[in-house]
Motif scaffolding. Structure first.
Motif, short mmCIF file in Angstrom:
data_model
loop_
_atom_site.label_atom_id
_atom_site.label_comp_id
_atom_site.label_asym_id
_atom_site.label_seq_id
_atom_site.Cartn_x
_atom_site.Cartn_y
_atom_site.Cartn_z
N ARG A 1 -12.93 0.20 49.71
CA ARG A 1 -12.67 -1.12 49.14
C ARG A 1 -11.51 -1.82 49.82
O ARG A 1 -11.64 -2.99 49.98
CB ARG A 1 -12.05 -1.17 47.57
CG ARG A 1 -13.33 -0.43 46.71
CD ARG A 1 -12.85 -0.66 45.27
NE ARG A 1 -14.05 -0.03 44.55
CZ ARG A 1 -13.76 0.49 43.35
NH1 ARG A 1 -12.19 0.63 43.04
NH2 ARG A 1 -14.73 1.09 42.81
N ARG A 2 -10.76 -1.44 50.70
CA ARG A 2 -9.91 -2.25 51.42
C ARG A 2 -10.16 -2.16 52.99
O ARG A 2 -9.58 -2.54 53.70
CB ARG A 2 -8.47 -1.47 51.27
CG ARG A 2 -7.88 -1.74 49.88
CD ARG A 2 -6.40 -1.13 49.74
NE ARG A 2 -6.03 0.11 50.04
CZ ARG A 2 -5.40 1.01 49.27
NH1 ARG A 2 -5.26 0.67 48.08
NH2 ARG A 2 -5.44 2.21 49.88
N GLY A 3 -11.15 -1.01 53.08
CA GLY A 3 -11.60 -0.93 54.68
C GLY A 3 -10.49 -0.25 55.27
O GLY A 3 -10.25 -0.51 56.60
N GLU A 4 -9.73 0.60 54.80
CA GLU A 4 -8.58 1.31 55.63
C GLU A 4 -9.08 2.75 55.80
O GLU A 4 -9.47 3.50 54.78
CB GLU A 4 -7.25 1.37 54.75
CG GLU A 4 -6.65 -0.14 54.39
CD GLU A 4 -5.55 -0.25 53.53
OE1 GLU A 4 -5.23 1.03 53.12
OE2 GLU A 4 -4.71 -1.23 53.31
N LEU A 5 -8.92 3.25 56.99
CA LEU A 5 -9.23 4.79 57.37
C LEU A 5 -7.90 5.25 57.97
O LEU A 5 -7.64 4.82 58.81
CB LEU A 5 -10.32 4.67 58.38
CG LEU A 5 -10.71 5.97 59.05
CD1 LEU A 5 -11.24 7.00 57.98
CD2 LEU A 5 -11.67 5.74 60.04
N SER A 6 -7.47 6.40 57.36
CA SER A 6 -6.34 7.14 57.96
C SER A 6 -7.10 8.39 58.44
O SER A 6 -7.69 9.02 57.65
CB SER A 6 -5.20 7.19 56.86
OG SER A 6 -5.47 8.06 56.02
N VAL A 7 -6.28 8.95 59.50
CA VAL A 7 -6.84 10.18 60.32
C VAL A 7 -5.62 10.77 60.60
O VAL A 7 -4.58 10.18 61.14
CB VAL A 7 -7.45 9.84 61.27
CG1 VAL A 7 -8.11 11.21 62.06
CG2 VAL A 7 -9.07 9.09 60.88
N LYS A 8 -5.47 12.20 60.17
CA LYS A 8 -4.32 12.98 60.46
C LYS A 8 -4.68 14.29 60.90
O LYS A 8 -5.92 14.82 60.45
CB LYS A 8 -3.41 13.14 59.25
CG LYS A 8 -2.92 11.93 58.80
CD LYS A 8 -2.03 12.20 57.53
CE LYS A 8 -1.24 10.74 57.22
NZ LYS A 8 -0.82 10.98 55.79
N PRO A 9 -4.11 14.94 61.93
CA PRO A 9 -3.06 14.74 62.68
C PRO A 9 -3.21 13.48 63.82
O PRO A 9 -4.43 13.24 63.81
CB PRO A 9 -2.47 15.90 63.36
CG PRO A 9 -3.79 16.61 63.46
CD PRO A 9 -4.57 16.25 62.47
N SER A 10 -2.08 13.09 64.32
CA SER A 10 -2.18 12.12 65.25
C SER A 10 -2.82 12.64 66.79
O SER A 10 -3.51 11.78 67.35
CB SER A 10 -0.80 11.46 65.72
OG SER A 10 -0.02 12.37 66.17
#
Length: 87
Positions: free
Chosen positions: A43-52
């Motif tokens: 809904r916010r268009g945010e993608l987080s990916v871990k680890p770096s």
């Protein structure tokens, strides 16, 4: 016709959690020797990916894949897509 070789790597995605109410998909992605966990707040268009480590290689193609297939993805499902890179 160019004789250039375009490298390809298959990325394997598993959706581990899905919440339409929260607008959230979570899962794991593997490509080459890398493994990541991701959280997509669609809904916010945010993608987080871990680890770096290696994140720059996967974040953009994973985001495109998720946006293209969003309503087809289900928790527990296994999917794959091709990345034009050698990982």
């Amino acid at each position: 016709m160019s004789g250039k070789y375009l490298p390809e790597t298959t990325a394997y995605v598993r959706i581990t959690r899905q919440s339409w109410q929260k607008g959230l998909l979570e899962g794991d992605v593997k490509a080459g020797e890398f493994e990541w966990q991701f959280q997509w707040c669609f809904r916010r268009g945010e993608l987080s990916v871990k680890p770096s480590s290696g994140r720059a290689l996967i974040k953009e193609p994973l985001g495109r894949f998720l946006e293209q297939r969003d309503y087809q993805l289900e928790a527990g499902g296994d999917y794959d897509f091709t990345i034009r890179a050698d990982l």
